[in-house]
Design an enzyme around this catalytic site. Structure first.
Site, PDB file in Angstrom:
ATOM      1  N   ARG A  63       0.796  -1.219   0.000  1.00 43.44           N
ATOM      2  CA  ARG A  63       0.000   0.000   0.000  1.00 43.44           C
ATOM      3  C   ARG A  63       0.835   1.279   0.000  1.00 43.44           C
ATOM      4  O   ARG A  63       0.579   2.196  -0.776  1.00 43.44           O
ATOM      5  CB  ARG A  63      -0.941   0.052   1.216  1.00 43.44           C
ATOM      6  N   THR A  64       1.792   1.340   0.916  1.00 44.90           N
ATOM      7  CA  THR A  64       2.512   2.607   1.071  1.00 44.90           C
ATOM      8  C   THR A  64       3.259   2.943  -0.213  1.00 44.90           C
ATOM      9  O   THR A  64       3.164   4.066  -0.727  1.00 44.90           O
ATOM     10  CB  THR A  64       3.466   2.545   2.281  1.00 44.90           C
ATOM     11  N   LYS A  91      26.826  -4.202  -3.074  1.00 44.89           N
ATOM     12  CA  LYS A  91      28.287  -4.194  -3.246  1.00 44.89           C
ATOM     13  C   LYS A  91      28.964  -3.582  -2.026  1.00 44.89           C
ATOM     14  O   LYS A  91      30.181  -3.468  -1.986  1.00 44.89           O
ATOM     15  CB  LYS A  91      28.670  -3.371  -4.479  1.00 44.89           C
ATOM     16  N   ARG A 112      11.525   4.000   3.228  1.00 48.97           N
ATOM     17  CA  ARG A 112      11.165   3.060   4.303  1.00 48.97           C
ATOM     18  C   ARG A 112      12.406   2.241   4.608  1.00 48.97           C
ATOM     19  O   ARG A 112      13.050   1.702   3.695  1.00 48.97           O
ATOM     20  CB  ARG A 112      10.026   2.151   3.870  1.00 48.97           C
ATOM     21  N   HIS A 140       5.448   6.284  11.336  1.00 46.69           N
ATOM     22  CA  HIS A 140       4.864   6.086  10.001  1.00 46.69           C
ATOM     23  C   HIS A 140       3.854   7.235   9.799  1.00 46.69           C
ATOM     24  O   HIS A 140       2.642   7.014   9.794  1.00 46.69           O
ATOM     25  CB  HIS A 140       4.187   4.719   9.959  1.00 46.69           C
TER      26      HIS A 140
HETATM   27  C1  NCD Z   1       2.124  -0.987   8.069  1.00 43.63           C
HETATM   28  C2  NCD Z   1       3.633  -0.844   8.148  1.00 43.63           C
HETATM   29  O1  NCD Z   1       4.366  -1.228   7.243  1.00 43.63           O
HETATM   30  O2  NCD Z   1       4.042  -0.299   9.156  1.00 43.63           O
HETATM   31  N1  NCD Z   1       1.673  -1.188   6.770  1.00 43.63           N
HETATM   32  C3  NCD Z   1       1.346  -0.095   6.037  1.00 43.63           C
HETATM   33  O3  NCD Z   1       2.178   0.749   5.779  1.00 43.63           O
HETATM   34  N2  NCD Z   1       0.070   0.043   5.674  1.00 43.63           N
HETATM   35  C4  NCD Z   1       1.537  -1.922   9.041  1.00 43.63           C
HETATM   36  C5  NCD Z   1       2.060  -3.320   9.124  1.00 43.63           C
HETATM   37  O4  NCD Z   1       2.935  -3.748   8.365  1.00 43.63           O
HETATM   38  O5  NCD Z   1       1.547  -4.027   9.987  1.00 43.63           O
END
Ligand code: NCD
Length: 312
Positions: A63-64, A91, A112, A140
């Site tokens: 999703r993100t 590398k 991320r 997040h």
């Molecule tokens: C979350 C995450 O990656 O922190 N997912 C997301 O971004 N919607 C929640 C999760 O992985 O449980």
């Protein structure tokens, strides 16, 4: 470079943590998100047509990543995607050098990473805006803006609600971020987590002191007076013992039975992915709003991106 830019008065905006935001900032995002929803209804816009956005995901994402990429494209921007497994990191190149190089190519970086503080670190190196799309169990913030906007839109108001955070609070960055976010607007927050998986005391104390909220810790969700039930999965990948994660998972599930006493207008949210913590039968309950919540990811992330460049 960043210092030189600072000296000549160039201010670079980032989105790194909900702790950097105030209630007014969230309300201002809400207005921008509404504008973006309108833009989405009209089709593609060209607000960021001269921009290139890089997505750097060192941890899995559906999703993100895809909603940031979709948001960028709906704004007319172009997207370049970084694949950590096929990059020079393999590398032995450092994260610092990787960021420095990508920053020289693009206009904004969405990152991320499994290390807490990685996005802030990237923002210290980059001369362009950095968005934290999740740093370990820490923060997040774009997810929290989706969550708060979902509460407003799908429950009809954002304040004066009884909110329950239910799940692996210790390891979930979505929960750490949201805890600050809901505390800006609501006084009654209940925490329900399996033993040993709640927030640490310092986090709870900080939120209580800063926002004057009443935080209660419960063993099971007391669903009857709950307005927003926010569930998250057991974050298996952050456990040192995977068997322990499996054991906890089995004891921890929201079923139609649990919902019997719940209010008719309660809403159930979840950042997704959901694994076993919500029984499939709950998906068809009218209170389950997590799929709608996920759809709001695009306009919310459009607002975040456009805002970074002062375009909304
Ligand atoms: C979350 C995450 O990656 O922190 N997912 C997301 O971004 N919607 C929640 C999760 O992985 O449980």
């Amino acid at each position: 470079m960043r210092d030189a830019l600072k000296e000549i008065g160039v201010f670079v905006k980032h989105l790194l943590s909900v702790r950097d935001l105030k209630k007014e900032d969230v309300l201002s995002y809400f207005r921008k998100i509404e504008k973006m929803e309108e833009e989405v209804r009209k089709g593609r816009t060209n607000l960021l047509e001269d921009k290139i956005i890089a997505t750097l995901f060192f941890e899995p994402s559906t999703r993100t990543k895809l909603s940031f990429q979709t948001a960028a494209k709906r704004l007319g921007a172009q997207v370049v995607n970084f694949n950590a497994d096929a990059s020079s990191l393999k590398k032995g190149e450092s994260l610092m050098d990787t960021i420095r190089i990508i920053d020289g190519y693009v206009d904004a970086i969405v990152i991320r990473h499994e290390i807490e503080g990685a996005a802030r670190f990237a923002s210290e190196i980059a001369t362009h805006p950095v968005i934290n799309a999740g740093d370990g169990a820490n923060q997040h913030p774009s997810q929290t803006l989706i969550d708060l906007y979902s509460i407003k839109k799908l429950r009809g108001k954002i304040s004066g609600l009884n909110v329950t955070l239910f799940g692996d609070l210790k390891h979930a960055r979505a929960m750490h971020s949201l805890f600050y976010g809901v505390a800006m607007f609501n006084r009654n927050i209940a925490l329900v987590a399996p033993p040993g998986l709640s927030f640490d005391e310092r986090t709870v104390e900080e939120v209580e002191t800063e926002f004057g909220v009443k935080v209660t810790v419960k063993e099971k969700p007391e669903i009857d007076d709950c307005d927003v039930l926010y569930v998250c999965r057991i974050q298996k990948e952050r456990f040192s013992d995977p068997y322990e994660a499996e054991r906890v998972k089995k004891e921890f599930m929201l079923t139609q039975e649990t919902l019997k006493k719940a209010k008719k207008d309660m809403i159930i949210l979840h950042p997704l992915p959901k694994i076993d913590e919500i029984a499939h039968e709950v998906d068809s309950d009218s209170r389950a709003k997590y799929f709608q919540q996920a759809q709001l990811g695009v306009p919310v992330r459009m607002a975040i991106l456009a805002d970074l460049f002062g375009k909304v």
